[in-house]
Design an enzyme around this catalytic site. Structure first.
Site, mmCIF file in Angstrom:
data_model
loop_
_atom_site.group_PDB
_atom_site.id
_atom_site.type_symbol
_atom_site.label_atom_id
_atom_site.label_comp_id
_atom_site.label_asym_id
_atom_site.label_seq_id
_atom_site.Cartn_x
_atom_site.Cartn_y
_atom_site.Cartn_z
ATOM 1 N N GLY A 46 0.770 -1.050 0.085
ATOM 2 C CA GLY A 46 -0.069 -0.145 0.080
ATOM 3 C C GLY A 46 0.930 1.339 0.056
ATOM 4 N N GLN A 51 2.910 10.055 0.952
ATOM 5 C CA GLN A 51 4.247 9.379 1.128
ATOM 6 C C GLN A 51 5.321 9.332 0.084
ATOM 7 O OE1 GLN A 51 2.340 5.274 2.200
ATOM 8 N NE2 GLN A 51 4.150 5.010 3.233
ATOM 9 N N CYS A 91 5.585 -0.214 7.449
ATOM 10 C CA CYS A 91 5.298 1.091 6.618
ATOM 11 C C CYS A 91 6.603 1.433 5.668
ATOM 12 C CB CYS A 91 5.008 2.254 7.312
ATOM 13 S SG CYS A 91 4.620 3.668 6.545
ATOM 14 N N LEU A 92 6.292 1.658 4.421
ATOM 15 C CA LEU A 92 7.372 1.993 3.668
ATOM 16 C C LEU A 92 7.908 3.342 3.915
ATOM 17 C CD1 LEU A 92 5.701 1.243 0.185
ATOM 18 C CD2 LEU A 92 7.545 -0.268 1.393
ATOM 19 N N HIS A 133 -4.718 1.604 7.400
ATOM 20 C CA HIS A 133 -3.130 2.135 7.418
ATOM 21 C C HIS A 133 -3.103 3.253 6.457
ATOM 22 C CE1 HIS A 133 1.226 1.567 8.056
ATOM 23 N NE2 HIS A 133 1.067 2.291 6.679
ATOM 24 N N GLU A 134 -3.721 2.986 5.289
ATOM 25 C CA GLU A 134 -3.371 3.868 4.318
ATOM 26 C C GLU A 134 -4.346 5.146 4.442
ATOM 27 O OE1 GLU A 134 -0.679 3.740 2.527
ATOM 28 O OE2 GLU A 134 -0.381 1.693 3.015
ATOM 29 N N HIS A 137 -2.641 7.553 6.634
ATOM 30 C CA HIS A 137 -1.649 8.331 6.173
ATOM 31 C C HIS A 137 -2.169 9.608 5.681
ATOM 32 C CE1 HIS A 137 2.119 6.449 5.898
ATOM 33 N NE2 HIS A 137 1.723 5.282 5.680
HETATM 34 NI NI NI Z 1 2.539 3.317 5.741
#
Ligand code: NI
Length: 151
Positions: A46, A51, A91-92, A133-134, A137
């Site tokens: 995701g 991000q 998380c990236l 989660h997204e 963000h």
């Molecule tokens: Ni994330």
């Protein structure tokens, strides 16, 4: 298509609320394509536009289930399960960290697709987790804000 630079923890853009998309343009479509490419290259399941430094309410998700790539424009979670479950998240934007987070077991999300058409998706399991989660963000929230136990 292009691989975008993923912003990391400490970058203020990750803590800024993203704005609604008011018009889906060629740039929006290009962003969706680039976000998907960036997510797959990372690799991740995701990615939210903040991000990659873009403060728009856009998310891409692919948890490798039958849904394949899911593109969400202006996603709104309209229903949450009352039952909460604990799952491991990463998380990236926070490489090398993961932790247990408690969230509702399933959600319903409403969003626009790339054609500007509204759709609704009911998700449970890992997909419900990724959606929550997204969407966090988009509101400047990171999983580490909610983590029970870091690993
Ligand atoms: Ni994330």
């Amino acid at each position: 298509m292009a691989i975008l630079n993923i912003r990391k923890l400490g970058d203020p853009v990750l803590r800024t609320k993203a704005k609604e998309v008011t018009e889906i343009t060629d740039k929006t479509l290009e962003l969706l394509d680039n976000m998907a490419e960036t997510m797959y290259a990372a690799p991740g399941v995701g990615l939210a536009a903040p991000q990659v430094g873009i403060l728009q309410r856009i998310v891409v998700i692919d948890v490798e289930d039958e849904n394949g790539l899911i593109e969400l424009i202006n996603p709104v979670i309209t229903e949450y399960a009352t039952e909460e479950i604990i799952m491991e998240e990463g998380c990236l934007s926070i490489p090398g960290k993961s932790g247990k987070v408690k969230r509702p077991a399933w959600v319903t999300v409403k969003a626009l697709n790339r054609k500007g058409k509204e759709f609704e998706l009911k998700a449970d399991g890992f997909l419900a987790r990724a959606i929550q989660h997204e969407v966090d963000h988009l509101n400047g929230i990171l999983f580490t804000d909610k983590v029970l136990e870091e690993e």
